[in-house]
Design a protein around this motif. Structure first.
Motif, PDB file in Angstrom:
ATOM      1  N   THR A 109      43.145  43.361  56.544  1.00 48.65           N
ATOM      2  CA  THR A 109      42.368  44.145  55.588  1.00 48.65           C
ATOM      3  C   THR A 109      41.280  43.285  54.964  1.00 48.65           C
ATOM      4  N   PHE A 110      40.190  43.949  54.539  1.00 52.13           N
ATOM      5  CA  PHE A 110      39.015  43.272  53.991  1.00 52.13           C
ATOM      6  C   PHE A 110      38.574  44.006  52.722  1.00 52.13           C
ATOM      7  N   PRO A 111      39.284  43.825  51.612  1.00 48.40           N
ATOM      8  CA  PRO A 111      38.901  44.555  50.394  1.00 48.40           C
ATOM      9  C   PRO A 111      37.511  44.136  49.903  1.00 48.40           C
ATOM     10  N   ASN A 112      36.761  45.103  49.425  1.00 45.97           N
ATOM     11  CA  ASN A 112      35.531  44.784  48.699  1.00 45.97           C
ATOM     12  C   ASN A 112      35.906  44.357  47.286  1.00 45.97           C
ATOM     13  N   SER A 113      35.091  43.492  46.714  1.00 46.71           N
ATOM     14  CA  SER A 113      35.382  43.016  45.363  1.00 46.71           C
ATOM     15  C   SER A 113      34.075  42.709  44.636  1.00 46.71           C
ATOM     16  N   MET A 114      34.188  42.570  43.333  1.00 48.02           N
ATOM     17  CA  MET A 114      33.054  42.173  42.499  1.00 48.02           C
ATOM     18  C   MET A 114      33.568  41.212  41.439  1.00 48.02           C
ATOM     19  N   VAL A 115      32.877  40.092  41.274  1.00 50.48           N
ATOM     20  CA  VAL A 115      33.246  39.121  40.244  1.00 50.48           C
ATOM     21  C   VAL A 115      32.045  38.871  39.351  1.00 50.48           C
ATOM     22  N   ASP A 116      32.258  38.939  38.052  1.00 50.26           N
ATOM     23  CA  ASP A 116      31.190  38.669  37.096  1.00 50.26           C
ATOM     24  C   ASP A 116      31.686  37.682  36.055  1.00 50.26           C
ATOM     25  N   ARG A 117      31.289  36.443  36.200  1.00 53.41           N
ATOM     26  CA  ARG A 117      31.503  35.396  35.198  1.00 53.41           C
ATOM     27  C   ARG A 117      30.462  34.319  35.432  1.00 53.41           C
ATOM     28  N   ILE A 118      29.787  33.895  34.398  1.00 54.91           N
ATOM     29  CA  ILE A 118      28.800  32.823  34.519  1.00 54.91           C
ATOM     30  C   ILE A 118      29.526  31.481  34.526  1.00 54.91           C
ATOM     31  N   VAL A 119      29.322  30.722  35.601  1.00 59.10           N
ATOM     32  CA  VAL A 119      29.976  29.413  35.761  1.00 59.10           C
ATOM     33  C   VAL A 119      28.915  28.400  36.176  1.00 59.10           C
ATOM     34  N   PRO A 120      28.290  27.726  35.214  1.00 61.95           N
ATOM     35  CA  PRO A 120      27.276  26.722  35.566  1.00 61.95           C
ATOM     36  C   PRO A 120      27.904  25.504  36.227  1.00 61.95           C
ATOM     37  N   GLY A 121      27.063  24.698  36.849  1.00 69.39           N
ATOM     38  CA  GLY A 121      27.540  23.443  37.415  1.00 69.39           C
ATOM     39  C   GLY A 121      27.985  22.484  36.321  1.00 69.39           C
ATOM     40  N   THR A 122      29.048  21.735  36.581  1.00 70.44           N
ATOM     41  CA  THR A 122      29.582  20.786  35.606  1.00 70.44           C
ATOM     42  C   THR A 122      28.658  19.582  35.474  1.00 70.44           C
ATOM     43  N   GLN A 123      28.371  19.185  34.232  1.00 75.58           N
ATOM     44  CA  GLN A 123      27.517  18.035  33.951  1.00 75.58           C
ATOM     45  C   GLN A 123      28.346  16.884  33.372  1.00 75.58           C
ATOM     46  N   LEU A 165      34.907  37.871  31.657  1.00 71.90           N
ATOM     47  CA  LEU A 165      35.258  37.961  33.073  1.00 71.90           C
ATOM     48  C   LEU A 165      35.445  39.426  33.444  1.00 71.90           C
ATOM     49  N   ASN A 166      34.803  39.826  34.509  1.00 75.87           N
ATOM     50  CA  ASN A 166      35.013  41.160  35.072  1.00 75.87           C
ATOM     51  C   ASN A 166      35.212  40.985  36.573  1.00 75.87           C
ATOM     52  N   TRP A 167      36.458  41.137  37.022  1.00 80.97           N
ATOM     53  CA  TRP A 167      36.803  40.968  38.441  1.00 80.97           C
ATOM     54  C   TRP A 167      37.436  42.265  38.910  1.00 80.97           C
ATOM     55  N   VAL A 168      36.798  42.937  39.846  1.00 79.64           N
ATOM     56  CA  VAL A 168      37.240  44.228  40.350  1.00 79.64           C
ATOM     57  C   VAL A 168      37.517  44.092  41.839  1.00 79.64           C
ATOM     58  N   ILE A 169      38.691  44.562  42.296  1.00 84.30           N
ATOM     59  CA  ILE A 169      39.103  44.404  43.693  1.00 84.30           C
ATOM     60  C   ILE A 169      39.656  45.727  44.209  1.00 84.30           C
ATOM     61  N   GLU A 170      39.289  46.082  45.421  1.00 81.74           N
ATOM     62  CA  GLU A 170      39.931  47.225  46.061  1.00 81.74           C
ATOM     63  C   GLU A 170      41.365  46.859  46.416  1.00 81.74           C
ATOM     64  N   ASP A 171      42.291  47.744  46.094  1.00 79.02           N
ATOM     65  CA  ASP A 171      43.709  47.435  46.287  1.00 79.02           C
ATOM     66  C   ASP A 171      44.121  47.739  47.733  1.00 79.02           C
ATOM     67  N   LYS A 172      43.637  46.889  48.638  1.00 73.50           N
ATOM     68  CA  LYS A 172      43.892  47.056  50.073  1.00 73.50           C
ATOM     69  C   LYS A 172      44.368  45.717  50.639  1.00 73.50           C
ATOM     70  N   PHE A 173      45.636  45.423  50.459  1.00 79.33           N
ATOM     71  CA  PHE A 173      46.184  44.129  50.843  1.00 79.33           C
ATOM     72  C   PHE A 173      47.215  44.300  51.958  1.00 79.33           C
ATOM     73  N   SER A 226      40.929  43.895  37.806  1.00 75.08           N
ATOM     74  CA  SER A 226      41.233  45.324  37.841  1.00 75.08           C
ATOM     75  C   SER A 226      41.259  45.755  39.297  1.00 75.08           C
ATOM     76  N   PHE A 227      42.250  46.566  39.669  1.00 79.25           N
ATOM     77  CA  PHE A 227      42.346  47.072  41.036  1.00 79.25           C
ATOM     78  C   PHE A 227      41.865  48.515  41.077  1.00 79.25           C
ATOM     79  N   VAL A 228      41.025  48.810  42.061  1.00 79.06           N
ATOM     80  CA  VAL A 228      40.418  50.131  42.188  1.00 79.06           C
ATOM     81  C   VAL A 228      40.489  50.565  43.645  1.00 79.06           C
ATOM     82  N   SER A 229      40.206  51.831  43.879  1.00 76.62           N
ATOM     83  CA  SER A 229      40.174  52.327  45.257  1.00 76.62           C
ATOM     84  C   SER A 229      38.825  52.097  45.913  1.00 76.62           C
TER      85      SER A 229
END
Length: 521
Positions: free
Chosen positions: A227-241, A266-274, A288-291
């Motif tokens: 399976t290949f779930p679609n997902s979306m991740v939203d979090r700003i993570v700059p490079g470490t200095q 953090l907003n992480w959304v994943i299709e629940d297809k595992f 969050s798991f979504v269809s």
């Protein structure tokens, strides 16, 4: 000299520093992750840490794969895989504040370039149930405008000839899955967490295309089992200095060679297809798991990634080092706000206006976070892979409906202007892009064409040559309205500079009463 962070350090951390609430000696590997950079360690590894603590299921430890550089392996191996996640924002008084948590979900790291067979063995391990990826857009070896696998990519060509030593992400996945099939092991889930349109569907099509060149039977096995779930991740993570390392060490009382800095949001959304189970990632503060992840992905690409890129290209050309500095520049903030409100939000049909307004204002506040300096040139990397989905897709939507896309065209022009390699103060910088060589030749060819044209046609000719580059622009180079808009804003950036070009754009809008109409060809 401080002692190095490691398993024995956990009992001696300050009371205000969180650490793994489970017995790490009992954790077994269930996830192989390709591309174990800061972004992964700032979201997926951190949420996996929370999930194991909350559920008690310790079978989801992570074996990280660094595709090229041994730096992360060399930094974290002496630390038993432990690292600090530092979440930074500004408090009510406007001063930076920071919450530290030591993450324990990463068990070990292998370097693919040194030992590709070790990667294949991990993918083909009976313990592995998820193979996840954050390899950036360029790591998929595909053509951004079409999504097709680039068969002439050097790594893809190499992997077809030398299956025992794959170099590409796609090659590693296919040959690892081939081993699983040969060993009669259960299928796995392949989870892309990269900023790609329909990232799971895209990964699936690329894997199947490569597998078809290897073995038709393997293609059928992958298609029917994995399976290949679609997902979306939203979090700003700059490079470490270096200053981040020093600050974290001072708080911990131990040296951490590679902490990760991020925002609390953090907003992480994943299709629940595992295919073989999953961690309890839906813990508070987790995923969050979504269809269907498509609406969430579209929202992020349009209302986070697109304005992020606009800030980065225009801010870089002004000589600004961070996106927070760009967001603090009134003309840039007004422009990005208008682009989001007038051109991007209307393409997200079906989302309530109140929700879009809240999303827009929250993004502007996030990017302005002074405690989290996200470097403009980090965001500006790999534009050939980002611009098609972040900006050009929205332009196509607006053009199809006969709507104005002048601000979006300005953002595309800003990327082209950025590719000249020096800012308005004359400071030079390198172009980091997988198509850097091809883009440099393209720009040179466009300049020759412009010089050979009448002065009144030079800007149009320059834009026409560049927009004809199909790997990035697809068929937009054949659309007169797009070429004209690109020519106008690119020339203004060249002649007037960033602030002058933005002022001219505002004057256009004022003359038209709202937004400058662009004819539809």
């Amino acid at each position: 000299m401080l002692e190095r962070l490691n398993s024995e350090s956990l009992a001696h951390l300050p009371e205000d520093v969180e650490f793994p609430a489970y017995d790490r000696s009992r954790v077994t590997p269930g996830i192989v992750h390709l591309g174990i950079g800061a972004f992964h360690r700032g979201h997926q590894a951190a949420v996996t840490d929370l999930a194991m603590a909350a559920s008690g299921d310790l079978s989801w430890g992570i074996v990280g794969v660094s595709l090229r550089s041994p730096a992360t392996r060399d930094a974290l191996t002496p630390q038993d895989g432990l690292y600090t996640l530092a979440l930074r924002d500004a408090g009510p008084d406007g001063q930076p504040r920071e919450q530290l948590r030591v993450i324990g979900s990463v068990l070990r790291i292998v370097v693919a370039e040194e030992d590709p067979q070790a990667v294949l063995e991990r993918i083909a391990s009976a313990q592995t149930r998820i193979v996840s990826l954050t390899v950036t857009e360029k790591g998929y070896c595909h053509e951004p405008s079409t999504g097709h696998l680039c068969w002439d990519d050097p790594d893809i060509a190499h992997d077809l000839e030398q299956p025992d030593r794959p170099r590409s992400t796609i090659g590693m996945l296919v040959y690892g899955l081939e081993l699983r099939r040969e060993r009669s092991l259960p299928p796995v889930t392949l989870l892309s967490c990269d900023n790609l349109h329909a990232n799971g569907d895209t990964l699936r099509s690329l894997v199947l295309a490569f597998a078809l060149r290897v073995d038709v039977g393997l293609t059928a096995w992958i298609d029917q089992n994995c399976t290949f779930p679609n997902s979306m991740v939203d979090r700003i993570v700059p490079g470490t200095q270096d200053e981040d390392r020093a600050r974290v060490a001072d708080r911990l009382g131990f040296e951490d060679a590679w902490p990760v800095v991020g925002e609390p949001f953090l907003n992480w959304v994943i299709e629940d297809k595992f295919a073989a189970g999953r961690p309890a990632w839906d813990v508070p503060g987790g995923a969050s798991f979504v269809s269907n992840a498509s609406p969430y992905e579209r929202l992020k690409l349009r209302m986070v990634n697109a304005p992020h890129s606009a800030f980065a290209y225009l801010g870089s050309m002004l000589g600004l080092s961070t996106n927070s500095e760009a967001a603090a520049t009134p003309a840039l903030r007004r422009y990005v706000d208008d682009m989001m409100r007038l051109e991007l939000a209307p393409t997200l049909r079906g989302v309530p206006q109140s929700a879009l307004d809240e999303y827009r204002l929250r993004f502007l506040a996030r990017v302005a976070n002074p405690a989290l300096p996200h470097r403009t040139r980090q965001v500006a990397m790999d534009g050939s892979q980002k611009v098609p989905q972040r900006l050009l897709a929205a332009i196509r939507d607006r053009k199809q409906r006969g709507d104005d896309f002048s601000r979006l065209a300005m953002a595309v022009a800003a990327w082209l202007h950025y590719l000249r390699g020096y800012d308005e103060q004359g400071a030079a910088y390198s172009i980091q892009d997988p198509l850097a060589g091809a883009l440099a030749k393209l720009l040179a060819r466009a300049e020759v064409a412009a010089t050979a044209s009448a002065s009144s046609q030079a800007a149009h000719r320059r834009a026409m040559v560049v927009s004809g580059f199909r790997p990035v622009f697809g068929d937009l180079g054949k659309k007169p309205a797009f070429v004209e808009a690109l020519a106008l804003h690119w020339e203004r950036l060249r002649v007037l500079g960033v602030l002058g070009a933005l002022e001219a754009l505002e004057q256009d809008a004022a003359r038209e009463g709202s937004a400058q109409p662009v004819p539809v060809a």
